[in-house]
Scaffold this motif. Structure first.
Motif, mmCIF file in Angstrom:
data_model
loop_
_atom_site.group_PDB
_atom_site.id
_atom_site.type_symbol
_atom_site.label_atom_id
_atom_site.label_comp_id
_atom_site.label_asym_id
_atom_site.label_seq_id
_atom_site.Cartn_x
_atom_site.Cartn_y
_atom_site.Cartn_z
ATOM 1 N N LEU A 93 0.828 -1.214 0.000
ATOM 2 C CA LEU A 93 0.000 0.000 0.000
ATOM 3 C C LEU A 93 0.862 1.263 0.000
ATOM 4 C CD1 LEU A 93 -2.731 -1.033 2.615
ATOM 5 C CD2 LEU A 93 -2.820 -1.253 0.123
ATOM 6 N N LEU A 94 2.070 1.162 0.582
ATOM 7 C CA LEU A 94 2.953 2.327 0.692
ATOM 8 C C LEU A 94 3.987 2.418 -0.424
ATOM 9 C CD1 LEU A 94 1.635 2.418 3.500
ATOM 10 C CD2 LEU A 94 3.900 2.849 4.467
ATOM 11 N N TRP A 95 4.361 1.283 -1.023
ATOM 12 C CA TRP A 95 5.528 1.280 -1.899
ATOM 13 C C TRP A 95 5.293 0.768 -3.320
ATOM 14 C CZ3 TRP A 95 10.231 3.252 -0.394
ATOM 15 C CH2 TRP A 95 10.410 3.485 0.987
ATOM 16 N N ILE A 96 4.237 0.016 -3.567
ATOM 17 C CA ILE A 96 4.096 -0.649 -4.868
ATOM 18 C C ILE A 96 4.080 0.375 -6.003
ATOM 19 C CG2 ILE A 96 1.560 -0.689 -5.022
ATOM 20 C CD1 ILE A 96 1.874 -3.648 -5.948
ATOM 21 N N ARG A 97 4.565 -0.068 -7.156
ATOM 22 C CA ARG A 97 4.554 0.847 -8.295
ATOM 23 C C ARG A 97 4.181 0.096 -9.581
ATOM 24 N NH1 ARG A 97 6.532 5.886 -8.046
ATOM 25 N NH2 ARG A 97 8.036 5.388 -6.422
ATOM 26 N N GLU A 98 5.139 -0.469 -10.284
ATOM 27 C CA GLU A 98 4.905 -0.957 -11.639
ATOM 28 C C GLU A 98 3.829 -2.035 -11.724
ATOM 29 O OE1 GLU A 98 5.943 0.293 -14.496
ATOM 30 O OE2 GLU A 98 6.899 1.877 -13.325
ATOM 31 N N GLU A 99 3.849 -3.010 -10.792
ATOM 32 C CA GLU A 99 2.863 -4.081 -10.879
ATOM 33 C C GLU A 99 1.446 -3.524 -10.814
ATOM 34 O OE1 GLU A 99 6.121 -5.772 -8.059
ATOM 35 O OE2 GLU A 99 5.342 -3.799 -8.659
ATOM 36 N N PHE A 100 1.261 -2.518 -9.994
ATOM 37 C CA PHE A 100 -0.048 -1.878 -9.855
ATOM 38 C C PHE A 100 -0.361 -0.994 -11.049
ATOM 39 C CE2 PHE A 100 -2.111 2.132 -8.313
ATOM 40 C CZ PHE A 100 -3.390 1.628 -8.186
ATOM 41 N N LEU A 101 0.574 -0.159 -11.452
ATOM 42 C CA LEU A 101 0.324 0.792 -12.527
ATOM 43 C C LEU A 101 0.044 0.098 -13.854
ATOM 44 C CD1 LEU A 101 3.117 3.396 -11.718
ATOM 45 C CD2 LEU A 101 0.697 3.537 -11.117
ATOM 46 N N LYS A 102 0.671 -1.060 -14.074
ATOM 47 C CA LYS A 102 0.493 -1.786 -15.337
ATOM 48 C C LYS A 102 -0.784 -2.616 -15.364
ATOM 49 C CE LYS A 102 5.424 -2.252 -16.390
ATOM 50 N NZ LYS A 102 6.543 -3.223 -16.515
ATOM 51 N N SER A 103 -1.386 -2.832 -14.211
ATOM 52 C CA SER A 103 -2.541 -3.717 -14.126
ATOM 53 C C SER A 103 -3.817 -3.009 -14.557
ATOM 54 C CB SER A 103 -2.711 -4.225 -12.690
ATOM 55 O OG SER A 103 -3.896 -4.991 -12.570
ATOM 56 N N ASN A 104 -4.651 -3.710 -15.330
ATOM 57 C CA ASN A 104 -5.957 -3.161 -15.701
ATOM 58 C C ASN A 104 -7.095 -4.006 -15.148
ATOM 59 O OD1 ASN A 104 -5.840 -5.381 -17.345
ATOM 60 N ND2 ASN A 104 -5.921 -4.261 -19.284
ATOM 61 N N ILE A 105 -6.804 -4.842 -14.141
ATOM 62 C CA ILE A 105 -7.844 -5.684 -13.562
ATOM 63 C C ILE A 105 -8.682 -4.886 -12.562
ATOM 64 C CG2 ILE A 105 -6.347 -7.704 -13.821
ATOM 65 C CD1 ILE A 105 -6.146 -7.766 -10.742
ATOM 66 N N ASP A 106 -9.848 -5.411 -12.272
ATOM 67 C CA ASP A 106 -10.732 -4.820 -11.277
ATOM 68 C C ASP A 106 -10.198 -5.185 -9.895
ATOM 69 O OD1 ASP A 106 -12.767 -4.018 -9.605
ATOM 70 O OD2 ASP A 106 -14.351 -5.070 -10.689
ATOM 71 N N HIS A 107 -9.883 -4.184 -9.075
ATOM 72 C CA HIS A 107 -9.344 -4.427 -7.735
ATOM 73 C C HIS A 107 -10.440 -4.569 -6.679
ATOM 74 C CE1 HIS A 107 -5.413 -3.648 -9.371
ATOM 75 N NE2 HIS A 107 -5.747 -2.422 -9.720
ATOM 76 N N GLY A 108 -11.685 -4.535 -7.093
ATOM 77 C CA GLY A 108 -12.785 -4.597 -6.147
ATOM 78 C C GLY A 108 -13.312 -3.225 -5.764
ATOM 79 N N LYS A 109 -12.460 -2.232 -5.773
ATOM 80 C CA LYS A 109 -12.781 -0.824 -5.587
ATOM 81 C C LYS A 109 -11.906 -0.035 -6.558
ATOM 82 C CE LYS A 109 -15.244 -1.361 -1.653
ATOM 83 N NZ LYS A 109 -16.673 -0.980 -1.471
ATOM 84 N N VAL A 110 -12.340 1.165 -6.892
ATOM 85 C CA VAL A 110 -11.457 2.062 -7.644
ATOM 86 C C VAL A 110 -10.437 2.620 -6.669
ATOM 87 C CG1 VAL A 110 -11.301 4.197 -8.972
ATOM 88 C CG2 VAL A 110 -13.225 2.634 -9.338
ATOM 89 N N VAL A 111 -9.162 2.512 -7.010
ATOM 90 C CA VAL A 111 -8.074 2.896 -6.116
ATOM 91 C C VAL A 111 -7.689 4.345 -6.371
ATOM 92 C CG1 VAL A 111 -5.731 2.375 -5.340
ATOM 93 C CG2 VAL A 111 -7.236 0.520 -6.129
ATOM 94 N N VAL A 112 -7.759 5.173 -5.338
ATOM 95 C CA VAL A 112 -7.299 6.563 -5.411
ATOM 96 C C VAL A 112 -5.944 6.610 -4.726
ATOM 97 C CG1 VAL A 112 -7.797 8.962 -4.837
ATOM 98 C CG2 VAL A 112 -9.686 7.383 -5.354
#
Length: 253
Positions: free
Chosen positions: A190-209
């Motif tokens: 939650l504090l550090w992730i970057r590329e794996e999250f930014l490249k993903s287009n899957i539904d995370h269950g909520k829209v992430v702000v």
């Protein structure tokens, strides 16, 4: 955080909403820019006059310290509370984690100081160590900083939340680990992730702000909204306003 630009990702639009009768203002990475924070809060307060009897919430996405010149002042301003009529939620960023980490473990020092901590030392009146300072010097800096940081600042930092959910949105500093249910997310992601999250287009269950990764303009994607516009370098601090299914932006630029 690293100054880098996120890539455009395609994702199916999601009709996300905050609860009826609520308006949310989420603020991106401040990084020691008290001047911009004050300016944005003034704009938010003026904008909120159109909210009628709706509940108004401020969500700060973390990275209040480092890089900019007024880390101490930013924390003091946040502790003072939101404008009248607002609730406020303060999330933890990776820079707050590193700041607290150095207060406990001198080994965190070199990395933290290299990526913005020197500005935080200066804001608390602590003399910076030379580059490649020996551990004895870092221990002295750590002791000086422990003495310089007011107890109410440390309590504020220690009580920061890793995430908050409001309606169909989850607010975090950096992002989420794709494929991992939201209740099982690790704080480090939650504090550090970057590329794996930014490249993903899957539904995370909520829209992430989120903040953490700088983009020239706010990023509005099907599964995420990124609002770190690099305030410490660009002089542009950004806020996303969420009401029902509406999304719009306020900025200091």
């Amino acid at each position: 955080m690293v100054f880098g630009f996120a890539r455009w990702q395609k994702a199916e639009p999601v009709a996300a909403a905050v609860p009826r009768g609520v308006r949310v203002y989420a603020v991106g990475d401040v990084h020691g820019r008290l001047d911009l924070l004050d300016r944005l809060l003034d704009r938010i307060e003026a904008d909120s006059r159109t909210a009628g009897d709706r509940a108004r919430y401020l969500v700060f996405l973390g990275d209040y310290v480092d890089r900019g010149p007024q880390s101490r002042g930013v924390i003091e301003r946040l502790i003072a509370g939101p404008p009248p009529g607002f609730g406020a939620i303060h999330l933890k960023g990776n820079h707050e984690a590193s700041f607290l980490g150095f207060l406990e473990d001198v080994r965190v020092g070199p990395g933290w100081l290299r990526y913005g901590g020197l500005a935080t030392l200066a804001s608390y009146g602590v003399a910076p160590p030379p580059e490649d300072a020996p551990v004895e010097r870092l221990l002295q800096v750590q002791a000086d900083l422990r003495q310089a940081v007011p107890a109410h600042h440390q309590r504020f930092l220690e009580r920061l939340k890793p995430s908050v959910t409001i309606g169909d949105y989850v607010f975090v500093h950096a992002g989420v680990r794709p494929g991992v249910p939201l209740p099982r997310q690790k704080e480090t992601d939650l504090l550090w992730i970057r590329e794996e999250f930014l490249k993903s287009n899957i539904d995370h269950g909520k829209v992430v702000v989120h903040g953490h990764t700088i983009s020239v303009e706010p990023e509005l994607r099907g599964n995420r909204i990124g609002i770190d516009t690099g305030a410490y370098a660009t002089h542009r601090l950004t806020c996303v306003v969420l009401e029902d299914t509406e999304r719009r932006f306020l900025t200091t630029a």
